[in-house]
Design a protein around this motif. Structure first.
Motif, PDB file in Angstrom:
ATOM      1  N   VAL A   1       0.868  -1.218  -0.022  1.00  9.82           N
ATOM      2  CA  VAL A   1       0.101  -0.150   0.020  1.00  9.82           C
ATOM      3  C   VAL A   1       0.783   1.244   0.118  1.00  9.82           C
ATOM      4  CG1 VAL A   1      -1.588   1.318   1.417  1.00  9.82           C
ATOM      5  CG2 VAL A   1      -1.979  -0.935   1.086  1.00  9.82           C
ATOM      6  N   ALA A   2       1.794   1.272   0.990  1.00 12.78           N
ATOM      7  CA  ALA A   2       2.888   2.472   0.889  1.00 12.78           C
ATOM      8  C   ALA A   2       3.409   2.811  -0.596  1.00 12.78           C
ATOM      9  CB  ALA A   2       3.911   2.029   1.944  1.00 12.78           C
ATOM     10  N   GLN A   3       3.956   1.738  -0.924  1.00 10.75           N
ATOM     11  CA  GLN A   3       4.621   1.867  -2.256  1.00 10.75           C
ATOM     12  C   GLN A   3       3.365   2.270  -3.489  1.00 10.75           C
ATOM     13  OE1 GLN A   3       7.179  -1.327  -3.287  1.00 10.75           O
ATOM     14  NE2 GLN A   3       8.139  -0.430  -5.309  1.00 10.75           N
ATOM     15  N   LEU A   4       2.395   1.721  -3.456  1.00  8.59           N
ATOM     16  CA  LEU A   4       1.338   1.914  -4.687  1.00  8.59           C
ATOM     17  C   LEU A   4       0.877   3.382  -4.385  1.00  8.59           C
ATOM     18  CD1 LEU A   4      -0.658  -1.309  -4.802  1.00  8.59           C
ATOM     19  CD2 LEU A   4       1.190  -0.410  -6.471  1.00  8.59           C
ATOM     20  N   THR A   5       0.785   3.759  -3.012  1.00  9.28           N
ATOM     21  CA  THR A   5       0.223   5.333  -3.023  1.00  9.28           C
ATOM     22  C   THR A   5       1.224   6.256  -3.167  1.00  9.28           C
ATOM     23  OG1 THR A   5      -1.122   4.573  -0.800  1.00  9.28           O
ATOM     24  CG2 THR A   5      -0.736   6.596  -0.720  1.00  9.28           C
ATOM     25  N   ALA A   6       2.527   5.939  -2.805  1.00  4.70           N
ATOM     26  CA  ALA A   6       3.562   7.162  -3.447  1.00  4.70           C
ATOM     27  C   ALA A   6       3.528   7.106  -4.866  1.00  4.70           C
ATOM     28  CB  ALA A   6       4.631   6.442  -2.622  1.00  4.70           C
ATOM     29  N   GLU A   7       2.996   6.096  -5.453  1.00  7.87           N
ATOM     30  CA  GLU A   7       3.080   6.447  -6.928  1.00  7.87           C
ATOM     31  C   GLU A   7       1.723   6.752  -7.497  1.00  7.87           C
ATOM     32  OE1 GLU A   7       3.969   2.201  -8.007  1.00  7.87           O
ATOM     33  OE2 GLU A   7       5.896   2.338  -7.605  1.00  7.87           O
ATOM     34  N   GLY A   8       0.906   7.248  -6.584  1.00  8.26           N
ATOM     35  CA  GLY A   8      -0.169   8.016  -6.824  1.00  8.26           C
ATOM     36  C   GLY A   8      -1.460   7.132  -7.450  1.00  8.26           C
ATOM     37  N   ASN A   9      -1.446   5.760  -7.271  1.00  7.34           N
ATOM     38  CA  ASN A   9      -2.514   4.819  -7.360  1.00  7.34           C
ATOM     39  C   ASN A   9      -3.693   4.909  -6.481  1.00  7.34           C
ATOM     40  OD1 ASN A   9      -1.274   3.007  -9.596  1.00  7.34           O
ATOM     41  ND2 ASN A   9       0.417   2.949  -7.933  1.00  7.34           N
ATOM     42  N   ASP A  10      -4.824   4.580  -7.074  1.00  7.46           N
ATOM     43  CA  ASP A  10      -6.074   4.453  -6.292  1.00  7.46           C
ATOM     44  C   ASP A  10      -6.064   3.286  -5.431  1.00  7.46           C
ATOM     45  OD1 ASP A  10      -8.679   4.653  -5.050  1.00  7.46           O
ATOM     46  OD2 ASP A  10      -9.668   4.807  -7.181  1.00  7.46           O
ATOM     47  N   VAL A  11      -5.725   3.151  -4.156  1.00  9.65           N
ATOM     48  CA  VAL A  11      -5.527   2.118  -3.265  1.00  9.65           C
ATOM     49  C   VAL A  11      -6.792   1.942  -2.499  1.00  9.65           C
ATOM     50  CG1 VAL A  11      -4.119   0.645  -2.017  1.00  9.65           C
ATOM     51  CG2 VAL A  11      -2.994   2.177  -3.697  1.00  9.65           C
ATOM     52  N   ARG A  12      -7.614   0.912  -2.408  1.00  2.00           N
ATOM     53  CA  ARG A  12      -8.667   0.446  -1.341  1.00  2.00           C
ATOM     54  C   ARG A  12      -8.090  -0.666  -0.354  1.00  2.00           C
ATOM     55  NH1 ARG A  12     -12.969   2.925  -4.113  1.00  2.00           N
ATOM     56  NH2 ARG A  12     -12.063   4.223  -5.749  1.00  2.00           N
ATOM     57  N   VAL A  13      -8.314  -0.577   0.724  1.00  2.00           N
ATOM     58  CA  VAL A  13      -7.774  -1.801   1.506  1.00  2.00           C
ATOM     59  C   VAL A  13      -9.002  -2.405   2.245  1.00  2.00           C
ATOM     60  CG1 VAL A  13      -6.056  -2.080   3.454  1.00  2.00           C
ATOM     61  CG2 VAL A  13      -5.411  -0.467   1.997  1.00  2.00           C
ATOM     62  N   ILE A  14      -8.721  -3.723   2.409  1.00  2.00           N
ATOM     63  CA  ILE A  14      -9.843  -4.463   3.074  1.00  2.00           C
ATOM     64  C   ILE A  14      -9.074  -5.487   4.216  1.00  2.00           C
ATOM     65  CG2 ILE A  14     -11.588  -6.346   2.752  1.00  2.00           C
ATOM     66  CD1 ILE A  14     -11.930  -5.557  -0.072  1.00  2.00           C
ATOM     67  N   ASP A  15      -9.491  -5.233   5.356  1.00  2.00           N
ATOM     68  CA  ASP A  15      -8.820  -6.095   6.422  1.00  2.00           C
ATOM     69  C   ASP A  15     -10.073  -6.452   7.359  1.00  2.00           C
ATOM     70  OD1 ASP A  15      -5.956  -6.820   7.605  1.00  2.00           O
ATOM     71  OD2 ASP A  15      -7.491  -6.658   9.080  1.00  2.00           O
ATOM     72  N   ARG A  16     -10.056  -7.698   8.012  1.00  2.00           N
ATOM     73  CA  ARG A  16     -11.050  -8.100   8.946  1.00  2.00           C
ATOM     74  C   ARG A  16     -11.287  -7.121  10.375  1.00  2.00           C
ATOM     75  NH1 ARG A  16     -10.617 -14.259   9.802  1.00  2.00           N
ATOM     76  NH2 ARG A  16      -8.368 -13.756  10.169  1.00  2.00           N
ATOM     77  N   SER A  17      -9.947  -6.657  10.731  1.00  2.00           N
ATOM     78  CA  SER A  17      -9.840  -5.889  11.884  1.00  2.00           C
ATOM     79  C   SER A  17      -9.879  -4.252  11.638  1.00  2.00           C
ATOM     80  CB  SER A  17      -8.728  -6.131  12.657  1.00  2.00           C
ATOM     81  OG  SER A  17      -8.442  -5.466  13.706  1.00  2.00           O
ATOM     82  N   ALA A  18     -10.816  -3.845  12.234  1.00  3.10           N
ATOM     83  CA  ALA A  18     -10.768  -2.341  12.132  1.00  3.10           C
ATOM     84  C   ALA A  18      -9.472  -1.363  12.427  1.00  3.10           C
ATOM     85  CB  ALA A  18     -11.792  -1.618  12.952  1.00  3.10           C
ATOM     86  N   ARG A  19      -8.905  -2.130  13.578  1.00  6.35           N
ATOM     87  CA  ARG A  19      -7.537  -1.618  14.108  1.00  6.35           C
ATOM     88  C   ARG A  19      -6.585  -1.522  12.926  1.00  6.35           C
ATOM     89  NH1 ARG A  19      -6.757  -5.270  19.454  1.00  6.35           N
ATOM     90  NH2 ARG A  19      -7.421  -6.792  17.848  1.00  6.35           N
ATOM     91  N   ALA A  20      -6.598  -2.394  12.247  1.00  5.15           N
ATOM     92  CA  ALA A  20      -5.455  -2.551  11.117  1.00  5.15           C
ATOM     93  C   ALA A  20      -5.355  -1.227  10.271  1.00  5.15           C
ATOM     94  CB  ALA A  20      -5.921  -3.781  10.137  1.00  5.15           C
ATOM     95  N   ARG A  21      -6.321  -0.408  10.385  1.00  6.65           N
ATOM     96  CA  ARG A  21      -6.129   0.810   9.542  1.00  6.65           C
ATOM     97  C   ARG A  21      -5.404   1.487  10.143  1.00  6.65           C
ATOM     98  NH1 ARG A  21     -10.906   4.308   7.797  1.00  6.65           N
ATOM     99  NH2 ARG A  21     -12.304   2.560   8.843  1.00  6.65           N
ATOM    100  N   HIS A  22      -4.824   1.517  11.455  1.00  3.21           N
ATOM    101  CA  HIS A  22      -3.664   2.208  12.173  1.00  3.21           C
ATOM    102  C   HIS A  22      -2.348   1.833  11.668  1.00  3.21           C
ATOM    103  CE1 HIS A  22      -6.612   3.953  14.579  1.00  3.21           C
ATOM    104  NE2 HIS A  22      -7.062   2.898  15.269  1.00  3.21           N
ATOM    105  N   ARG A  23      -2.130   0.833  10.821  1.00  2.00           N
ATOM    106  CA  ARG A  23      -0.971   0.417  10.244  1.00  2.00           C
ATOM    107  C   ARG A  23      -0.629   0.910   8.936  1.00  2.00           C
ATOM    108  NH1 ARG A  23      -2.920  -5.780  10.624  1.00  2.00           N
ATOM    109  NH2 ARG A  23      -2.894  -6.037  13.120  1.00  2.00           N
ATOM    110  N   LEU A  24      -1.530   1.646   8.542  1.00  2.00           N
ATOM    111  CA  LEU A  24      -1.424   2.252   7.106  1.00  2.00           C
ATOM    112  C   LEU A  24      -0.375   3.409   7.211  1.00  2.00           C
ATOM    113  CD1 LEU A  24      -5.029   1.777   5.822  1.00  2.00           C
ATOM    114  CD2 LEU A  24      -3.156   0.578   4.990  1.00  2.00           C
ATOM    115  N   PRO A  25       0.252   3.768   6.142  1.00  2.00           N
ATOM    116  CA  PRO A  25       1.110   4.919   5.914  1.00  2.00           C
ATOM    117  C   PRO A  25       0.573   6.376   6.384  1.00  2.00           C
ATOM    118  CG  PRO A  25       0.827   4.128   3.924  1.00  2.00           C
ATOM    119  CD  PRO A  25       0.380   3.167   4.950  1.00  2.00           C
ATOM    120  N   ALA A  26       1.040   7.237   6.818  1.00  2.00           N
ATOM    121  CA  ALA A  26       0.159   8.448   7.289  1.00  2.00           C
ATOM    122  C   ALA A  26      -0.092   9.111   5.742  1.00  2.00           C
ATOM    123  CB  ALA A  26       1.295   9.604   7.824  1.00  2.00           C
ATOM    124  N   ALA A  27       0.728   8.815   4.714  1.00  2.73           N
ATOM    125  CA  ALA A  27       0.330   9.323   3.169  1.00  2.73           C
ATOM    126  C   ALA A  27      -0.703   8.636   2.684  1.00  2.73           C
ATOM    127  CB  ALA A  27       1.605   9.371   2.355  1.00  2.73           C
TER     128      ALA A  27
END
Length: 219
Positions: free
Chosen positions: A16-42
């Motif tokens: 996600v970090a690499q794809l986001t830095a390249e300007g892609n439209d990234v959608r993330v799915i995870d079973r745990s809502a807490r996983a959102r906090h692992r995503l990069p600030a960008a």
């Protein structure tokens, strides 16, 4: 490029970090809502809580307009199901999956889903396959080191010998579908308009094959 990443662990967040830095439209799915906090600030995409094989969750994440889906959870069985739903139900053009247990390799191969194993180099390998998504593999062998893929030959190559694509240990032309009929090309078989060519290619040589096919491929 719109990419759905299923799984927000080490592999998922790195990708996600690499794809986001390249300007892609990234959608993330995870079973745990807490996983959102692992995503990069960008991270500027969207996060969706739930299983990556549930249609409601996938549709909420925009799978119907996705260019690619990467099943990157730590559970091989979940990755198989997510990948199969994306490919067979939603016809996502490029579907890739992480695999941790080599005993599951046969199941992936039978489904024709390219896989990447291990954690240390998985992010790099998946990113490379996404970059060359217009050369979407139809079948992967081993842990994805060798790929079988098909591509239409662009007009500027008409008249060239198919044997010119062959590179020892990297790329080999194994079949051509021409006007609805399949043939095994010989040394002097030349490209005709609208040929659909089947290649066996080392995953590390995708960029080289892309360069051969040239200007008519999208980015």
């Amino acid at each position: 490029m719109r990419v759905l990443v299923v799984g927000c662990g080490r592999v998922g967040t790195g990708l996600v970090a690499q794809l986001t830095a390249e300007g892609n439209d990234v959608r993330v799915i995870d079973r745990s809502a807490r996983a959102r906090h692992r995503l990069p600030a960008a991270f500027t995409g969207s996060f969706h809580e739930g299983n990556g094989y549930h249609r409601t969750v996938l549709e909420e994440a925009g799978i119907e307009h996705a260019d690619a889906l990467v099943a990157a959870t730590s559970a091989d069985t979940s990755n198989i199901v997510s990948a199969r739903v994306a490919r067979d139900v939603y016809r996502v053009p490029t579907v890739l999956a992480r695999m941790d247990d080599p005993r599951h390799a046969t199941a992936y191969q039978e489904l024709g889903i390219p896989t990447v194993a291990g954690v240390r180099w998985t992010v790099h390998e998946i990113h490379r396959l996404l970059t060359h998504r217009h050369l979407a593999p139809e079948l992967a062998f081993g842990h994805g080191e060798t790929l079988l893929l098909r591509a239409r030959t662009p007009d500027h190559l008409v008249g060239r010998r198919l044997a010119e694509f062959d590179v020892a240990g990297e790329i080999r032309v194994v079949e051509v579908t021409r006007a609805g009929r399949s043939l095994v090309p010989g040394e002097h078989t030349r490209i005709r308009g609208d040929d659909l060519v089947t290649f066996v290619v080392a995953a590390t040589s995708l960029a080289r094959l892309r360069g051969f096919l040239g200007k008519d491929l999208g980015t």
